[in-house]
Design a protein around this motif. Structure first.
Motif, PDB file in Angstrom:
ATOM      1  N   GLY A   1       0.839  -1.192   0.000  1.00  0.00           N
ATOM      2  CA  GLY A   1       0.000   0.000   0.000  1.00  0.00           C
ATOM      3  C   GLY A   1       0.874   1.242   0.000  1.00  0.00           C
ATOM      4  N   THR A   2       0.350   2.326   0.551  1.00  0.00           N
ATOM      5  CA  THR A   2       1.112   3.573   0.632  1.00  0.00           C
ATOM      6  C   THR A   2       2.406   3.348   1.396  1.00  0.00           C
ATOM      7  OG1 THR A   2      -0.893   4.879   0.499  1.00  0.00           O
ATOM      8  CG2 THR A   2       1.041   5.970   1.400  1.00  0.00           C
ATOM      9  N   GLY A   3       2.324   2.567   2.463  1.00  0.00           N
ATOM     10  CA  GLY A   3       3.533   2.165   3.173  1.00  0.00           C
ATOM     11  C   GLY A   3       4.245   1.125   2.324  1.00  0.00           C
ATOM     12  N   THR A   4       5.537   1.127   2.331  1.00  0.00           N
ATOM     13  CA  THR A   4       6.274   0.158   1.522  1.00  0.00           C
ATOM     14  C   THR A   4       6.389  -1.169   2.251  1.00  0.00           C
ATOM     15  OG1 THR A   4       8.379   0.861   2.457  1.00  0.00           O
ATOM     16  CG2 THR A   4       7.650   1.976   0.447  1.00  0.00           C
ATOM     17  N   ILE A   5       6.787  -2.172   1.514  1.00  0.00           N
ATOM     18  CA  ILE A   5       7.131  -3.466   2.102  1.00  0.00           C
ATOM     19  C   ILE A   5       8.647  -3.559   2.003  1.00  0.00           C
ATOM     20  CG2 ILE A   5       7.013  -5.960   1.794  1.00  0.00           C
ATOM     21  CD1 ILE A   5       4.137  -5.619   0.845  1.00  0.00           C
ATOM     22  N   ASP A   6       9.283  -3.859   3.123  1.00  0.00           N
ATOM     23  CA  ASP A   6      10.737  -3.909   3.171  1.00  0.00           C
ATOM     24  C   ASP A   6      11.216  -5.313   3.506  1.00  0.00           C
ATOM     25  OD1 ASP A   6      10.790  -1.160   2.682  1.00  0.00           O
ATOM     26  OD2 ASP A   6      10.742  -0.682   4.809  1.00  0.00           O
TER      27      ASP A   6
ATOM     28  N   VAL B   1      -1.471  -5.121   7.712  1.00  0.00           N
ATOM     29  CA  VAL B   1      -2.385  -4.412   6.813  1.00  0.00           C
ATOM     30  C   VAL B   1      -1.970  -2.942   6.789  1.00  0.00           C
ATOM     31  CG1 VAL B   1      -4.780  -3.764   6.379  1.00  0.00           C
ATOM     32  CG2 VAL B   1      -4.249  -6.046   7.305  1.00  0.00           C
ATOM     33  N   ASP B   2      -1.912  -2.361   5.594  1.00  0.00           N
ATOM     34  CA  ASP B   2      -1.504  -0.968   5.420  1.00  0.00           C
ATOM     35  C   ASP B   2      -2.419  -0.038   6.232  1.00  0.00           C
ATOM     36  OD1 ASP B   2       0.325   0.778   3.530  1.00  0.00           O
ATOM     37  OD2 ASP B   2      -1.640   1.746   3.534  1.00  0.00           O
ATOM     38  N   THR B   3      -1.855   1.038   6.758  1.00  0.00           N
ATOM     39  CA  THR B   3      -2.635   1.977   7.567  1.00  0.00           C
ATOM     40  C   THR B   3      -3.436   2.964   6.730  1.00  0.00           C
ATOM     41  OG1 THR B   3      -0.717   3.440   7.760  1.00  0.00           O
ATOM     42  CG2 THR B   3      -1.069   1.843   9.546  1.00  0.00           C
ATOM     43  N   THR B   4      -3.247   2.969   5.421  1.00  0.00           N
ATOM     44  CA  THR B   4      -3.943   3.910   4.543  1.00  0.00           C
ATOM     45  C   THR B   4      -4.836   3.230   3.511  1.00  0.00           C
ATOM     46  OG1 THR B   4      -2.102   5.454   4.781  1.00  0.00           O
ATOM     47  CG2 THR B   4      -3.623   5.863   2.969  1.00  0.00           C
ATOM     48  N   ASP B   5      -4.324   2.207   2.852  1.00  0.00           N
ATOM     49  CA  ASP B   5      -5.006   1.606   1.706  1.00  0.00           C
ATOM     50  C   ASP B   5      -5.589   0.233   2.032  1.00  0.00           C
ATOM     51  OD1 ASP B   5      -4.191   3.766   0.006  1.00  0.00           O
ATOM     52  OD2 ASP B   5      -2.198   2.851  -0.062  1.00  0.00           O
ATOM     53  N   ALA B   6      -6.903   0.103   1.904  1.00  0.00           N
ATOM     54  CA  ALA B   6      -7.573  -1.179   2.141  1.00  0.00           C
ATOM     55  C   ALA B   6      -7.032  -2.243   1.196  1.00  0.00           C
ATOM     56  CB  ALA B   6      -9.075  -1.025   1.954  1.00  0.00           C
ATOM     57  N   GLY B   7      -6.936  -3.473   1.696  1.00  0.00           N
ATOM     58  CA  GLY B   7      -6.539  -4.601   0.867  1.00  0.00           C
ATOM     59  C   GLY B   7      -5.073  -4.664   0.511  1.00  0.00           C
ATOM     60  N   THR B   8      -4.245  -3.875   1.206  1.00  0.00           N
ATOM     61  CA  THR B   8      -2.808  -3.877   0.921  1.00  0.00           C
ATOM     62  C   THR B   8      -2.025  -4.056   2.220  1.00  0.00           C
ATOM     63  OG1 THR B   8      -2.587  -1.479   1.108  1.00  0.00           O
ATOM     64  CG2 THR B   8      -3.125  -2.355  -1.080  1.00  0.00           C
ATOM     65  N   ALA B   9      -0.710  -4.198   2.088  1.00  0.00           N
ATOM     66  CA  ALA B   9       0.150  -4.431   3.242  1.00  0.00           C
ATOM     67  C   ALA B   9       1.281  -3.412   3.292  1.00  0.00           C
ATOM     68  CB  ALA B   9       0.742  -5.840   3.180  1.00  0.00           C
ATOM     69  N   MET B  10       1.926  -3.351   4.435  1.00  0.00           N
ATOM     70  CA  MET B  10       3.102  -2.492   4.620  1.00  0.00           C
ATOM     71  C   MET B  10       4.031  -3.138   5.629  1.00  0.00           C
ATOM     72  SD  MET B  10       1.394   0.509   6.998  1.00  0.00           S
ATOM     73  CE  MET B  10       2.837   1.510   7.019  1.00  0.00           C
TER      74      MET B  10
END
Length: 172
Positions: free
Chosen positions: A108-113, A120-129
């Motif tokens: 999501g808006t947060g990256t995956i490192d 679960v991303d803090t901004t975008d539903a259905g995504t991860a960070m």
């Protein structure tokens, strides 16, 4: 690699009529890709009009007691995540999402490192960070992003909207 085996359908089959009981687990044995076993779970896409896409993080619909899935709302706890879609499942349809093993997860808006837990991303539903270091994720000491409960860890980096290969272990 056959994914039909004894259940009669493939993990990529999608239908508007249930072909298996919701919550049915299929264990895909380790194969020559050396990535180990993958576990899939049969769910219903309970979104009003949004299809699940490859990499979407799917959570249990809180309005039901069955395996009705929705895009995980921003900051959903990891304990609510059922799995991650690996192919499209139309709204109002049934299909398999991956619950455990090596999978592609959408950032999501947060990256995956790489080498960090994923939530679960803090901004975008259905995504991860990214969550924090694996050590913090495993011992629960991280308070990063104000969330807890990673559902996996990353084996590579991914910017927003990109897919990252991750090891997932979903329990929702």
């Amino acid at each position: 690699m056959s994914t039909t085996r004894t259940m009669g359908i493939s993990v990529t089959d999608v239908d508007t009529t249930a072909q298996l009981p919701l919550g049915f687990l299929y264990r895909e044995p380790a194969s020559s890709d050396n990535e180990g076993e993958k576990v899939w779970i049969y769910v219903f896409n309970d979104e009003a009009s949004t299809a699940f896409a490859a990499g979407n993080v799917i959570a249990r619909d809180a309005a039901t007691t069955t395996y009705d899935g929705i895009l995980a709302a921003a900051s959903s706890p990891g304990s609510r995540v059922i799995g991650v879609a690996q192919h499209a499942i139309a709204a109002g349809s049934y299909g398999f999402i991956q619950r455990q093993g090596i999978a592609e997860v959408k950032a999501g808006t947060g990256t995956i490192d790489v080498n960090e837990g994923i939530v679960v991303d803090t901004t975008d539903a259905g995504t991860a960070m990214e969550f924090g270091s694996i050590a913090e994720a495993m011992d629960g000491t991280s308070t990063e992003h104000g969330v807890s409960g990673p559902f996996g860890w990353a084996t590579e980096n991914a910017n927003a909207t990109a897919l990252a290969t991750c090891m997932i272990d979903c329990r929702g």
